[in-house]
Motif scaffolding. Structure first.
Motif, PDB file in Angstrom:
ATOM      1  N   VAL A 158       0.938  -1.148  -0.076  1.00  0.00           N
ATOM      2  CA  VAL A 158       0.111   0.030   0.094  1.00  0.00           C
ATOM      3  C   VAL A 158       0.855   1.166  -0.018  1.00  0.00           C
ATOM      4  O   VAL A 158       0.560   2.229  -0.576  1.00  0.00           O
ATOM      5  CB  VAL A 158      -0.872   0.065   1.316  1.00  0.00           C
ATOM      6  N   ARG A 159       1.892   1.215   0.782  1.00  0.00           N
ATOM      7  CA  ARG A 159       2.850   2.249   0.881  1.00  0.00           C
ATOM      8  C   ARG A 159       3.475   2.546  -0.415  1.00  0.00           C
ATOM      9  O   ARG A 159       3.654   3.706  -0.976  1.00  0.00           O
ATOM     10  CB  ARG A 159       3.861   2.079   1.904  1.00  0.00           C
ATOM     11  N   GLU A 160       3.888   1.624  -1.259  1.00  0.00           N
ATOM     12  CA  GLU A 160       4.619   1.518  -2.571  1.00  0.00           C
ATOM     13  C   GLU A 160       3.547   2.195  -3.496  1.00  0.00           C
ATOM     14  O   GLU A 160       3.848   2.880  -4.120  1.00  0.00           O
ATOM     15  CB  GLU A 160       4.779  -0.030  -3.118  1.00  0.00           C
ATOM     16  N   LYS A 161       2.266   1.842  -3.565  1.00  0.00           N
ATOM     17  CA  LYS A 161       1.072   2.332  -4.322  1.00  0.00           C
ATOM     18  C   LYS A 161       1.162   3.763  -4.101  1.00  0.00           C
ATOM     19  O   LYS A 161       1.026   4.679  -5.161  1.00  0.00           O
ATOM     20  CB  LYS A 161      -0.233   1.750  -4.229  1.00  0.00           C
ATOM     21  N   LEU A 162       1.185   4.346  -2.903  1.00  0.00           N
ATOM     22  CA  LEU A 162       1.074   5.965  -2.534  1.00  0.00           C
ATOM     23  C   LEU A 162       2.470   6.440  -3.210  1.00  0.00           C
ATOM     24  O   LEU A 162       2.279   7.614  -3.709  1.00  0.00           O
ATOM     25  CB  LEU A 162       1.096   5.857  -1.205  1.00  0.00           C
ATOM     26  N   ARG A 163       3.746   5.854  -3.129  1.00  0.00           N
ATOM     27  CA  ARG A 163       4.884   6.475  -3.680  1.00  0.00           C
ATOM     28  C   ARG A 163       4.533   6.560  -5.286  1.00  0.00           C
ATOM     29  O   ARG A 163       5.095   7.453  -5.462  1.00  0.00           O
ATOM     30  CB  ARG A 163       6.012   5.792  -3.087  1.00  0.00           C
ATOM     31  N   GLN A 164       4.208   5.531  -5.757  1.00  0.00           N
ATOM     32  CA  GLN A 164       3.977   5.700  -7.158  1.00  0.00           C
ATOM     33  C   GLN A 164       3.139   6.603  -7.633  1.00  0.00           C
ATOM     34  O   GLN A 164       3.491   7.297  -8.724  1.00  0.00           O
ATOM     35  CB  GLN A 164       3.770   4.229  -7.709  1.00  0.00           C
ATOM     36  N   GLN A 165       2.000   6.896  -7.086  1.00  0.00           N
ATOM     37  CA  GLN A 165       1.284   7.856  -7.178  1.00  0.00           C
ATOM     38  C   GLN A 165       1.686   9.393  -7.154  1.00  0.00           C
ATOM     39  O   GLN A 165       1.417  10.008  -7.790  1.00  0.00           O
ATOM     40  CB  GLN A 165      -0.081   7.833  -6.377  1.00  0.00           C
ATOM     41  N   LEU A 166       2.567   9.431  -6.006  1.00  0.00           N
ATOM     42  CA  LEU A 166       3.197  10.657  -5.802  1.00  0.00           C
ATOM     43  C   LEU A 166       4.195  11.131  -6.835  1.00  0.00           C
ATOM     44  O   LEU A 166       4.190  12.156  -7.077  1.00  0.00           O
ATOM     45  CB  LEU A 166       4.226  10.552  -4.291  1.00  0.00           C
ATOM     46  N   ILE A 167       5.129   9.993  -7.342  1.00  0.00           N
ATOM     47  CA  ILE A 167       5.802  10.258  -8.256  1.00  0.00           C
ATOM     48  C   ILE A 167       5.191  10.718  -9.911  1.00  0.00           C
ATOM     49  O   ILE A 167       5.588  11.471 -10.543  1.00  0.00           O
ATOM     50  CB  ILE A 167       6.847   9.049  -8.517  1.00  0.00           C
ATOM     51  N   ALA A 168       4.139  10.051  -9.870  1.00  0.00           N
ATOM     52  CA  ALA A 168       3.394  10.149 -11.149  1.00  0.00           C
ATOM     53  C   ALA A 168       2.698  11.555 -11.059  1.00  0.00           C
ATOM     54  O   ALA A 168       2.579  12.281 -12.084  1.00  0.00           O
ATOM     55  CB  ALA A 168       2.215   9.291 -11.228  1.00  0.00           C
ATOM     56  N   ALA A 169       2.518  12.064  -9.910  1.00  0.00           N
ATOM     57  CA  ALA A 169       1.957  13.412  -9.630  1.00  0.00           C
ATOM     58  C   ALA A 169       3.058  14.467  -9.728  1.00  0.00           C
ATOM     59  O   ALA A 169       2.987  15.836  -9.475  1.00  0.00           O
ATOM     60  CB  ALA A 169       1.278  13.518  -8.665  1.00  0.00           C
ATOM     61  N   GLY A 170       4.331  14.349 -10.058  1.00  0.00           N
ATOM     62  CA  GLY A 170       5.540  15.036 -10.188  1.00  0.00           C
ATOM     63  C   GLY A 170       6.190  15.303  -8.922  1.00  0.00           C
ATOM     64  O   GLY A 170       7.205  16.009  -8.886  1.00  0.00           O
ATOM     65  N   GLY A 171       6.066  14.280  -7.657  1.00  0.00           N
ATOM     66  CA  GLY A 171       6.887  14.485  -6.612  1.00  0.00           C
ATOM     67  C   GLY A 171       7.931  13.640  -6.603  1.00  0.00           C
ATOM     68  O   GLY A 171       8.278  12.804  -7.529  1.00  0.00           O
ATOM     69  N   GLU A 172       8.857  13.839  -5.846  1.00  0.00           N
ATOM     70  CA  GLU A 172      10.134  13.308  -5.571  1.00  0.00           C
ATOM     71  C   GLU A 172      10.008  11.971  -4.600  1.00  0.00           C
ATOM     72  O   GLU A 172       9.413  12.117  -3.382  1.00  0.00           O
ATOM     73  CB  GLU A 172      11.257  14.205  -5.054  1.00  0.00           C
ATOM     74  N   LYS A 173      10.671  10.749  -5.012  1.00  0.00           N
ATOM     75  CA  LYS A 173      10.401   9.559  -4.220  1.00  0.00           C
ATOM     76  C   LYS A 173      11.138   9.775  -2.920  1.00  0.00           C
ATOM     77  O   LYS A 173      10.977   9.080  -2.171  1.00  0.00           O
ATOM     78  CB  LYS A 173      10.725   8.270  -5.221  1.00  0.00           C
ATOM     79  N   GLN A 174      12.211  10.475  -2.762  1.00  0.00           N
ATOM     80  CA  GLN A 174      13.139  10.769  -1.682  1.00  0.00           C
ATOM     81  C   GLN A 174      12.141  11.178  -0.580  1.00  0.00           C
ATOM     82  O   GLN A 174      12.550  11.031   0.662  1.00  0.00           O
ATOM     83  CB  GLN A 174      14.112  11.690  -2.077  1.00  0.00           C
ATOM     84  N   VAL A 175      11.109  11.939  -0.625  1.00  0.00           N
ATOM     85  CA  VAL A 175      10.257  12.690   0.313  1.00  0.00           C
ATOM     86  C   VAL A 175       9.436  11.487   1.052  1.00  0.00           C
ATOM     87  O   VAL A 175       8.821  11.746   1.989  1.00  0.00           O
ATOM     88  CB  VAL A 175       9.462  13.635  -0.138  1.00  0.00           C
ATOM     89  N   PHE A 176       9.337  10.380   0.513  1.00  0.00           N
ATOM     90  CA  PHE A 176       8.628   9.288   1.038  1.00  0.00           C
ATOM     91  C   PHE A 176       9.239   7.864   0.816  1.00  0.00           C
ATOM     92  O   PHE A 176       9.395   7.338  -0.128  1.00  0.00           O
ATOM     93  CB  PHE A 176       7.223   8.980   0.269  1.00  0.00           C
ATOM     94  N   HIS A 177       9.864   7.330   2.026  1.00  0.00           N
ATOM     95  CA  HIS A 177      10.555   6.253   2.200  1.00  0.00           C
ATOM     96  C   HIS A 177       9.683   5.226   2.469  1.00  0.00           C
ATOM     97  O   HIS A 177       9.411   4.967   3.525  1.00  0.00           O
ATOM     98  CB  HIS A 177      11.721   6.343   3.079  1.00  0.00           C
ATOM     99  N   VAL A 178       9.337   4.262   1.481  1.00  0.00           N
ATOM    100  CA  VAL A 178       8.443   3.076   1.558  1.00  0.00           C
ATOM    101  C   VAL A 178       8.973   2.209   2.530  1.00  0.00           C
ATOM    102  O   VAL A 178       8.084   1.600   3.533  1.00  0.00           O
ATOM    103  CB  VAL A 178       8.219   2.399   0.256  1.00  0.00           C
TER     104      VAL A 178
END
Length: 212
Positions: A158-178
């Motif tokens: 679930v956390r990984e899905k949230l990070r992928q959505q964050l990246i798709a929205a233009g966010g940096e993956k480093q701000v959310f460490h799965v």
């Protein structure tokens, strides 16, 4: 051969001293529970599927039945000779308040809750590993918290899905460490709960009792 053995012994001694010098920290983990040190936990605590998921604005949680936790709290108090506080409910934090803040830099609350709801979070399987304890010194007081360490790979997804959505929205993956995820169910604490932000680690390294 004797010279080599002497060198090895010297390295072991040096490493042992270095390790000892690094152990004076403000927080402390409890050694891994011995096989004979067991505490009973009502298996009903695993029946999260019987509860309805509720969206929160500041964090994401998976609810778990509270009565088994209340019983466990009484048993800990009897064994440890202390009185613990609790919140009167039980859950596993899937995304903490700081993590939710990071996600909401790019995602709306509706998007986050939509992903969690589609994941059917209350039906995800969890397993109990042990009962953990952590201490922290604060001034002249020593705070303690007790919790069930949980294994929950489905919640990690679930956390990984949230990070992928964050990246798709233009966010940096480093701000959310799965992977920076220590699933646990808080049972009780002396004054306040202790968190990762306090420097405490709530995984199997902090086991106090095995569970049965």
């Amino acid at each position: 051969m004797k010279a080599k053995a002497g060198i090895c012994k010297g390295l072991v001694l040096i490493l042992g001293l270095a390790w000892g010098g690094c152990r004076h920290t403000e927080t402390s983990s409890t050694p891994q529970a011995k096989g004979e040190a067991l505490i009973r936990v009502d298996p009903e605590v695993l029946a999260a599927h019987k509860l309805d998921w509720t969206a929160k604005s500041q964090y994401v949680e998976m609810k778990v039945p509270y009565e088994p936790i209340a019983q466990l709290k009484k048993e800990i108090e009897a064994r440890e000779g202390m009185t613990l506080q609790s919140r009167g409910e039980a859950h596993i934090t899937v995304d903490s308040p700081p993590e939710m803040t990071a996600l909401r830099t790019r995602l709306s609350l509706e998007q986050i809750n939509g992903i969690v709801e589609k994941s059917r979070i209350q039906s995800i399987t969890i397993q109990l590993q042990c009962l953990g304890r952590q201490h922290m010194k604060q001034g002249d007081r020593r705070l303690a918290t007790y919790y069930l360490v949980v294994e929950a790979p489905g919640l990690l997804l679930v956390r990984e899905k949230l990070r992928q959505q964050l990246i798709a929205a233009g966010g940096e993956k480093q701000v959310f460490h799965v992977e920076r995820f220590q699933p646990h169910i808080t049972v009780g604490f002396t004054e306040r709960d202790l968190h990762l932000e306090d420097g405490v680690i709530k995984d199997s390294r902090s086991c106090l009792y095995g569970v049965e």
